[in-house]
Design a protein around this motif. Structure first.
Motif, mmCIF file in Angstrom:
data_model
loop_
_atom_site.group_PDB
_atom_site.id
_atom_site.type_symbol
_atom_site.label_atom_id
_atom_site.label_comp_id
_atom_site.label_asym_id
_atom_site.label_seq_id
_atom_site.Cartn_x
_atom_site.Cartn_y
_atom_site.Cartn_z
ATOM 1 N N SER A 1 -8.015 10.447 10.614
ATOM 2 C CA SER A 1 -6.945 9.891 11.450
ATOM 3 C C SER A 1 -7.017 8.365 11.494
ATOM 4 O O SER A 1 -5.984 7.682 11.444
ATOM 5 C CB SER A 1 -7.030 10.465 12.865
ATOM 6 O OG SER A 1 -6.887 11.868 12.855
ATOM 7 N N VAL A 2 -8.220 7.842 11.586
ATOM 8 C CA VAL A 2 -8.389 6.383 11.568
ATOM 9 C C VAL A 2 -7.953 5.820 10.224
ATOM 10 O O VAL A 2 -7.273 4.778 10.157
ATOM 11 C CB VAL A 2 -9.863 6.006 11.853
ATOM 12 C CG1 VAL A 2 -10.094 4.510 11.614
ATOM 13 C CG2 VAL A 2 -10.234 6.381 13.285
ATOM 14 N N LEU A 3 -8.312 6.495 9.136
ATOM 15 C CA LEU A 3 -7.909 6.058 7.804
ATOM 16 C C LEU A 3 -6.387 6.025 7.667
ATOM 17 O O LEU A 3 -5.811 5.040 7.184
ATOM 18 C CB LEU A 3 -8.511 6.990 6.754
ATOM 19 C CG LEU A 3 -8.117 6.722 5.295
ATOM 20 C CD1 LEU A 3 -8.617 5.356 4.852
ATOM 21 C CD2 LEU A 3 -8.682 7.815 4.386
ATOM 22 N N VAL A 4 -5.740 7.098 8.106
ATOM 23 C CA VAL A 4 -4.274 7.152 8.052
ATOM 24 C C VAL A 4 -3.672 6.089 8.967
ATOM 25 O O VAL A 4 -2.698 5.411 8.601
ATOM 26 C CB VAL A 4 -3.770 8.555 8.454
ATOM 27 C CG1 VAL A 4 -2.246 8.571 8.580
ATOM 28 C CG2 VAL A 4 -4.223 9.591 7.430
ATOM 29 N N GLY A 5 -4.256 5.922 10.144
ATOM 30 C CA GLY A 5 -3.747 4.924 11.088
ATOM 31 C C GLY A 5 -3.833 3.510 10.551
ATOM 32 O O GLY A 5 -2.933 2.694 10.759
ATOM 33 N N ILE A 6 -4.915 3.207 9.836
ATOM 34 C CA ILE A 6 -5.054 1.875 9.236
ATOM 35 C C ILE A 6 -4.053 1.698 8.097
ATOM 36 O O ILE A 6 -3.455 0.629 7.930
ATOM 37 C CB ILE A 6 -6.498 1.667 8.737
ATOM 38 C CG1 ILE A 6 -7.466 1.626 9.919
ATOM 39 C CG2 ILE A 6 -6.605 0.385 7.916
ATOM 40 C CD1 ILE A 6 -8.927 1.567 9.520
ATOM 41 N N GLY A 7 -3.850 2.767 7.318
ATOM 42 C CA GLY A 7 -2.901 2.690 6.215
ATOM 43 C C GLY A 7 -1.476 2.475 6.683
ATOM 44 O O GLY A 7 -0.673 1.823 5.993
ATOM 45 N N TRP A 8 -1.128 3.018 7.852
ATOM 46 C CA TRP A 8 0.216 2.862 8.417
ATOM 47 C C TRP A 8 0.132 2.110 9.744
ATOM 48 O O TRP A 8 0.794 2.464 10.704
ATOM 49 C CB TRP A 8 0.859 4.219 8.637
ATOM 50 C CG TRP A 8 1.473 4.825 7.419
ATOM 51 C CD1 TRP A 8 2.774 4.727 7.016
ATOM 52 C CD2 TRP A 8 0.827 5.661 6.449
ATOM 53 N NE1 TRP A 8 2.973 5.434 5.853
ATOM 54 C CE2 TRP A 8 1.792 6.028 5.475
ATOM 55 C CE3 TRP A 8 -0.482 6.137 6.281
ATOM 56 C CZ2 TRP A 8 1.500 6.827 4.382
ATOM 57 C CZ3 TRP A 8 -0.782 6.930 5.198
ATOM 58 C CH2 TRP A 8 0.201 7.272 4.256
#
Length: 222
Positions: A37-44
């Motif tokens: 979730s953190v990875l996706v959040g940083i990407g978007w």
């Protein structure tokens, strides 16, 4: 012999303590889901509410469903190991299959519910999706239903296979097919008719549509 209700209560308590004692069931899964979730959040990160960025927001909703469901495959070894114990206890008359399912389901609801809230909180705080409280709550509820359905599918697969490799291959192929027809990669009207029926049994299709309506309905973009 204990009644069905007593069996359900005993197995609910047992499933809870087994889940707490087994780090692969709760702790490791929470860490993996939150990390993704953190990875996706940083990407978007903080995607602006612009017409030109709607495609990116849609991609965010798509990838969220895909990751949440695919990560459910990791629980397969736990269910396969549990199946061995359940089979022996069922033969010895320990409890009925219904009592086991009820107890297991109640525990699943508890920790998947907490996981859904944690994942949704991380994604919402980083990506800046629709800020209304009702929309955030519905987002978390959709993730909860999606995870619960994916977990149920993994239990079903664990019931019919005996090897982790076979079960992982089956789940990956199934979820991959669901991903293809969920409506983002290919519009449903362009899917060849022999495969078009898959969208009606794909949990991805319903979850993705729900998140899109939740995000875009009654919202203005500049």
């Amino acid at each position: 012999k204990r009644s069905w209700f007593q069996q359900s209560v005993i197995h609910t308590r047992r499933s809870f303590f087994n889940a707490v004692r087994n780090p692969a069931v709760i702790f490791h899964r929470y860490c993996i889901y939150i990390a993704v979730s953190v990875l996706v959040g940083i990407g978007w990160f903080r995607v602006p509410s612009l017409v030109s960025r709607i495609d990116q927001i849609t991609a965010l909703l798509f990838i969220t469903i895909v990751f949440m469901v695919l990560l459910s495959i990791a629980v397969l070894p736990v269910h396969l190991n549990e199946k061995i114990i359940i089979t022996h206890e069922r033969i010895n008359g320990g409890y009925t299959p219904g009592a086991y399912l009820v107890g297991h389901f109640l525990v699943e609801i508890m920790y998947i519910g907490m996981l859904s809230v944690a994942v949704s909180g991380v994604l919402y705080s980083l990506t800046g999706l629709n800020p209304q409280i009702s929309r955030g709550s519905f987002f978390a509820f959709t993730i909860f239903v999606c995870l619960l359905t994916a977990e149920s599918i993994m239990i079903l697969i664990a019931a019919v296979v005996h090897h982790v490799f076979v079960g992982t291959a089956m789940a990956t192929a199934l979820f991959g097919a669901f991903m293809v027809v969920q409506g983002f990669l290919v519009h449903s009207q362009y899917i060849p008719w022999p495969l078009r029926w898959v969208q009606y049994i794909a949990l991805h299709s319903y979850a993705f549509a729900a998140l899109c309506i939740n995000e875009f309905d009654d919202r203005s973009y500049i």
